[in-house]
Every structure is written in structure tokens, then in C-alpha cells.
Design a protein around this motif. Structure first.
Motif, short mmCIF file in Angstrom:
data_model
loop_
_atom_site.label_atom_id
_atom_site.label_comp_id
_atom_site.label_asym_id
_atom_site.label_seq_id
_atom_site.Cartn_x
_atom_site.Cartn_y
_atom_site.Cartn_z
N ALA A 259 0.86 -1.18 0.00
CA ALA A 259 0.00 0.00 0.00
C ALA A 259 0.90 1.22 0.00
O ALA A 259 1.61 1.48 0.98
N GLY A 260 0.89 1.97 -1.11
CA GLY A 260 1.81 3.09 -1.23
C GLY A 260 1.25 4.24 -2.02
O GLY A 260 0.03 4.36 -2.22
N HIS A 261 2.14 5.09 -2.49
CA HIS A 261 1.76 6.32 -3.20
C HIS A 261 1.49 6.02 -4.67
O HIS A 261 2.23 5.27 -5.31
N PRO A 262 0.45 6.62 -5.26
CA PRO A 262 0.13 6.35 -6.66
C PRO A 262 1.21 6.78 -7.65
O PRO A 262 1.24 6.30 -8.78
N ALA A 263 2.11 7.68 -7.25
CA ALA A 263 3.15 8.12 -8.19
C ALA A 263 4.20 7.04 -8.42
O ALA A 263 4.92 7.10 -9.42
N TYR A 264 4.31 6.08 -7.53
CA TYR A 264 5.44 5.14 -7.62
C TYR A 264 5.41 4.33 -8.91
O TYR A 264 6.42 4.23 -9.62
N THR B 223 1.52 18.86 -5.96
CA THR B 223 1.79 17.85 -4.95
C THR B 223 2.22 16.54 -5.59
O THR B 223 3.14 15.86 -5.12
N PHE B 224 1.53 16.19 -6.68
CA PHE B 224 1.84 14.93 -7.34
C PHE B 224 3.24 14.95 -7.95
O PHE B 224 3.99 13.97 -7.84
N ARG B 225 3.61 16.06 -8.55
CA ARG B 225 4.95 16.12 -9.17
C ARG B 225 6.05 16.07 -8.11
O ARG B 225 7.13 15.52 -8.37
N ALA B 226 5.81 16.63 -6.95
CA ALA B 226 6.80 16.51 -5.87
C ALA B 226 6.97 15.05 -5.47
O ALA B 226 8.10 14.56 -5.28
N ALA B 227 5.84 14.34 -5.33
CA ALA B 227 5.91 12.92 -4.99
C ALA B 227 6.56 12.12 -6.12
O ALA B 227 7.34 11.19 -5.87
N TYR B 228 6.25 12.48 -7.35
CA TYR B 228 6.84 11.80 -8.52
C TYR B 228 8.36 11.94 -8.50
O TYR B 228 9.09 10.96 -8.71
N ALA B 229 8.86 13.14 -8.24
CA ALA B 229 10.31 13.36 -8.19
C ALA B 229 10.93 12.61 -7.02
O ALA B 229 11.99 11.98 -7.14
#
Length: 364
Positions: free
Chosen positions: A252-257, A292-298
Motif C-alpha cells: 500500500a503506497g503512493h500512486p506516483a510510484y 503535490t503529485f509532481r513533488a511525490a513523482y520526483a
């Protein structure tokens, strides 16, 4: 002379109703598993051979950080240790929600065998060079992720009655993966003698990235969603056009992974323009907040790519698989790109202090 595992496979296939089946090896991966294509009376399947004692133990759900470290890397990083029940359970959950994952015709949990549905050979890594439309294939793979991320991660999955927990991709697991970078690439491959202060600084530098990588609503993170683990099935419709494999380590994790796993592929180049188009496609499909998503993506891109650099060095040094060193430059370039995001400034500063120019040289 046939090995004990070979004799067990013959027995397993007989018990599954495939006595006398012909087998041929399929390309393996970097794990302790092996795969065989099985043919019997016109039917085709894939046999997964995953010896249950070939790896250190997986993570018990209630284990403390200290207990996880004592058990070994699989428990610390929350890897499934190639357990059949993990693969079969996740596959069943995916199929129940309309995704194309292999059905399990027969399993032997004690000995580590599964007879699986064969989804075909058209991996994205083969289909695109053979002439398939790269934008179409990647767009379909993004649609799968968008649909998957509309669902909450399950607390557990069921593999023919065996319950497998879906644990959280927590800070300990993420940090353990980045530690592979300093241990195996910087330390063992480069020969850098990093002090205790340097290692403590490495872990502190990742604090902001770990904050960015913490999801508000965890989704099922497959952890290895890329062109050699997704299969193009153009004669199917909708989500079934994309077959998925190699997800036994799901958490269970972040969708950006999984998005960054697909677009920052360790083994093939995805053009920056196509990657950006796919990110925009995902954002439009999910309504995710872009900043927020791009920060998580990076952050997750940097985490994943640092891990992969370390894993490739480990495979070369510990396991004698020298070919993996040749894959490091692409991953190093991905890592440098991820580090340009402001969230990653502390990690950039650490590299500039303790390994000046070494990552840039690796990326050249």
C-alpha cells in the motif's frame, strides 16, 4: 541428471493434470525465481518455480523495525521473498477488479510452485520495437494505473485460502532501499569510504522526500511496473489490453510510484516528450493535484532510481552478473533528473559534498 526441483516439477504437473507436459525455460529476472512455459494437449501455461527457502524471511505484519532488520533485507524493505501466495493473491485481487493478471490453475505453497495462465510474449519492451504504437501502449498502461488508483489498497489478499497481508510501503522500507545506493554503489562499487556522519547525513537528507512520498490515500503499488512486466494484448478490450506480471512485492503506497516506474524505465528509454504526455494523461484521468503529485513523482523517482543503482551494483558484485553495470548510466540520468526538483535539494547537497561529480560521471 535431474535435480530435486526438476523431479518435484514433474510431480506437481502430474498432480495438476498436466502429466507428460513439455517444458521450456523462459527468460528469468533478477530474483531467485525461474519460469517455464508448459505445453500439454494444445494448452499452454507458465510454471513459476519459487523455492520458499531461497531467500530471507518476508516481513511479519506486526514486526518492529528492530525485528525487521534482524530478519534481513526482505523484511526490512517489505519484499515478499518470492512467496507464491503473494503473487497468486495479488493476481486474484487484480482480476476481481477487471485487470488482466494471470489466473492460477494450481499451486503448491509448501514447495513453491504455481501453474499460471500464459498472457503471451508481447512485453512492451518487445512490442514497441516490433512496430506497435508506443503512445498507444503507454496510454493504455496509464489507463490501467488510473483505474487501479481509484481503488483503495486491500488490507490483505487471498491465494486459494492462504491470506497474504498487503503491508504499507513505510519509511523504513523506503529508506532501506535508498541505503543500497550508498552501500553497494558508493561503497562497494566506487570504493568510497563514507563515515558514520556521512551515512547519517544521507538518511537525514531524505526526510523531505519521504514526507512528499507519504500518500493521503494509499493505493496498491505494484513496485515493478515497467516495459518488461506489462504485456500488450491488442485483441482484448479496455483494461484487459494490458497484462501485468511481477507484482508479488505489492504494498500500500503512493500512486506516483508505479507511474515513475513505467516512465523512468531502467532498461529502455522513454522520450521526455512522451513521458510528459503520459504524466498529463494520468493527471487528467485521476484529477490529482499537479504540484503535490509532481513533488511525490520526483521524490519516488529519486528513491527508486537510487535503489536500482544500488541493486545493479549488488547484482554485479555479489552475484557475478556484470551486465547490470551497463544499465547504471540510464538510471543515473533518471536520478539526476529527479534530483532537480526542489524537494530533493538536501540529497543534491549531500552528493555534492560526499560524492562530488560521481553520479554525473556514472550518467555519462
Amino acid at each position: 541428471m535431474a535435480s530435486e526441483r526438476d523431479r518435484e516439477i514433474v510431480e506437481f504437473l502430474r498432480e495438476a493434470g498436466w502429466a507428460g507436459a513439455q517444458t521450456e525455460p523462459l527468460a528469468g529476472d533478477a530474483s531467485t525465481r525461474r519460469y517455464l512455459r508448459v505445453r500439454h494437449n494444445g494448452a499452454i501455461a507458465v510454471l513459476m518455480d519459487a523455492p520458499p527457502k531461497a531467500e530471507t524471511a518476508p516481513c511479519p505484519p506486526e514486526a518492529t523495525p528492530a525485528e525487521r532488520r534482524a530478519l534481513g533485507y526482505n523484511a526490512t524493505a517489505r519484499l515478499a521473498a518470492s512467496r507464491i501466495e503473494a503473487f497468486v493473491g495479488v493476481a486474484g485481487w487484480l482480476r476481481s477488479h477487471g485487470f488482466s493478471a494471470p489466473d492460477a490453475y494450481a499451486i503448491d505453497l509448501a514447495r513453491g510452485y504455481a501453474l499460471l495462465e500464459d498472457l503471451g510474449d508481447d512485453l512492451f519492451a518487445r512490442a514497441v520495437p516490433a512496430g506497435a504504437s508506443e503512445p498507444e501502449l503507454y496510454g493504455a498502461a496509464i489507463d490501467v494505473l488510473a483505474a487501479l488508483h481509484r481503488l483503495s489498497a486491500p488490507p490483505s489478499v487471498n491465494a486459494h485460502g492462504a491470506i497474504w497481508p498487503v503491508l504499507t510501503y513505510d519509511r523504513l522500507a523506503l529508506m532501506a532501499e535508498t541505503d543500497l545506493f550508498v552501500e553497494w554503489w558508493a561503497g562497494r562499487h566506487l570504493g568510497a569510504n563514507l563515515s558514520d556522519a556521512a551515512l547519517e547525513g544521507w538518511r537525514s537528507a531524505w526526510s523531505g522526500a519521504l514526507d512528499a512520498a507519504t500518500p493521503e490515500s494509499p493505493v496498491l503499488t505494484l513496485r515493478d511496473y515497467h516495459a518488461e512486466n506489462v504485456i500488450w494484448r491488442p485483441h482484448h478490450e479496455g483494461l484487459a489490453r494490458v497484462g501485468v506480471i511481477d507484482f508479488q512485492d505489492a504494498l500500500a503506497g503512493h500512486p506516483a510510484y508505479d507511474l515513475v516506474s513505467l516512465l523512468e524505465d531502467a532498461r529502455r528509454d522513454v522520450a521526455p516528450e512522451l513521458a510528459e504526455t503520459m504524466i498529463q494523461h494520468y493527471l487528467a484521468a485521476t484529477g490529482a493535484q499537479e504540484g503535490t503529485f509532481r513533488a511525490a513523482y520526483a521524490a519516488l523517482g529519486a528513491l527508486r532510481n537510487a535503489k536500482i543503482v544500488g541493486v545493479f551494483a549488488r547484482l554485479a558484485i555479489r552475484d557475478g552478473k556484470a551486465r547490470y553495470i551497463d544499465l547504471i548510466p540510464r538510471v543515473a540520468r533518471h536520478l539526476l533528473g529527479d534530483l532537480r526538483h526542489e524537494t530533493m535539494a538536501p540529497v543534491r547537497a549531500w552528493l555534492a559534498r560526499w560524492l562530488p561529480g560521481r553520479l554525473e560521471a556514472a550518467a555519462a
